[in-house]
Design an enzyme around this catalytic site. Structure first.
Site, PDB file in Angstrom:
ATOM      1  N   GLN A  78       0.844  -1.200   0.000  1.00 30.63           N
ATOM      2  CA  GLN A  78       0.000   0.000   0.000  1.00 30.63           C
ATOM      3  C   GLN A  78       0.876   1.247   0.000  1.00 30.63           C
ATOM      4  O   GLN A  78       1.218   1.783   1.051  1.00 30.63           O
ATOM      5  CB  GLN A  78      -0.955   0.004   1.191  1.00 30.63           C
ATOM      6  CG  GLN A  78      -1.954   1.130   1.077  1.00 30.63           C
ATOM      7  CD  GLN A  78      -3.113   0.987   2.019  1.00 30.63           C
ATOM      8  OE1 GLN A  78      -3.266   0.020   2.727  1.00 30.63           O
ATOM      9  NE2 GLN A  78      -3.951   1.999   2.028  1.00 30.63           N
ATOM     10  N   PHE A  79       1.223   1.717  -1.201  1.00 27.63           N
ATOM     11  CA  PHE A  79       2.108   2.876  -1.323  1.00 27.63           C
ATOM     12  C   PHE A  79       1.484   4.133  -0.751  1.00 27.63           C
ATOM     13  O   PHE A  79       2.193   5.075  -0.387  1.00 27.63           O
ATOM     14  CB  PHE A  79       2.532   3.091  -2.782  1.00 27.63           C
ATOM     15  CG  PHE A  79       1.523   3.817  -3.622  1.00 27.63           C
ATOM     16  CD1 PHE A  79       1.591   5.192  -3.790  1.00 27.63           C
ATOM     17  CD2 PHE A  79       0.489   3.128  -4.248  1.00 27.63           C
ATOM     18  CE1 PHE A  79       0.670   5.868  -4.560  1.00 27.63           C
ATOM     19  CE2 PHE A  79      -0.437   3.789  -5.025  1.00 27.63           C
ATOM     20  CZ  PHE A  79      -0.356   5.164  -5.179  1.00 27.63           C
ATOM     21  N   THR A  80       0.164   4.179  -0.603  1.00 22.72           N
ATOM     22  CA  THR A  80      -0.478   5.391  -0.100  1.00 22.72           C
ATOM     23  C   THR A  80      -0.149   5.669   1.367  1.00 22.72           C
ATOM     24  O   THR A  80      -0.433   6.758   1.856  1.00 22.72           O
ATOM     25  CB  THR A  80      -2.009   5.337  -0.296  1.00 22.72           C
ATOM     26  OG1 THR A  80      -2.533   4.212   0.412  1.00 22.72           O
ATOM     27  CG2 THR A  80      -2.368   5.250  -1.770  1.00 22.72           C
TER      28      THR A  80
END
Length: 157
Positions: A78-80
């Site tokens: 989850q790069f966010t």
């Protein structure tokens, strides 16, 4: 590297209508590589996750790890998590590792997790995933492992 851990009764990841990863009681680990992270940070983060004492013992105190209780580990990229909202209402993701590095570190993390823990399931890097979970507690814990000077050189090869 960053992670948000959720102690769950159950969790699953669905891609294109198909369940690709599923656990019963255990941890959902949302994981993000940041610019400058190396396998050393991934290894440190995994060690912290596997030993973090957030499961109840006989007295009801959070005194057991996911390994102690034999729980599942569902790892989802989850790069966010690297979002920076200090500049306004639209998040910036410039702190996130580039996709190539992020995927390499995610795959390293998953391989090490599978070597160290009995039940590891995953999402799919870069996919549009639907994550379903029942948060147990609720217990949600953020973790960050920052690079150190000893981890130089920077980057992932």
């Amino acid at each position: 590297m960053l992670a948000v851990l959720q102690r769950v009764s159950e969790a699953r990841v669905i891609v294109d209508g198909e369940t690709i990863g599923e656990i019963g009681p255990g941890l959902l680990a949302l994981v993000c590589a940041e610019r400058g992270d190396t396998p050393a940070e991934a290894d440190k983060l995994l060690a912290r996750i596997l030993k973090l004492r957030i499961f109840a013992d006989e007295a009801g105190k959070m005194n057991r790890s996911v390994q102690d209780v034999g729980g599942g580990l569902l790892v989802v990229s989850q790069f966010t998590l690297a979002a920076d909202t200090s500049g306004g209402n639209r998040p910036s993701f410039t702190k996130a590792a580039d996709p190539h590095t992020g995927q390499a570190l995610y795959e390293h993390f998953v391989a090490r997790a599978r070597a160290a823990h009995a039940q590891v399931e995953t999402g799919r890097f870069g996919a549009d995933m639907k994550v379903q979970l029942i948060n147990d507690g609720p217990v949600t814990v953020p973790l960050r492992i920052a690079p150190t000077a000893a981890d130089a050189p920077r980057g992932f090869s």
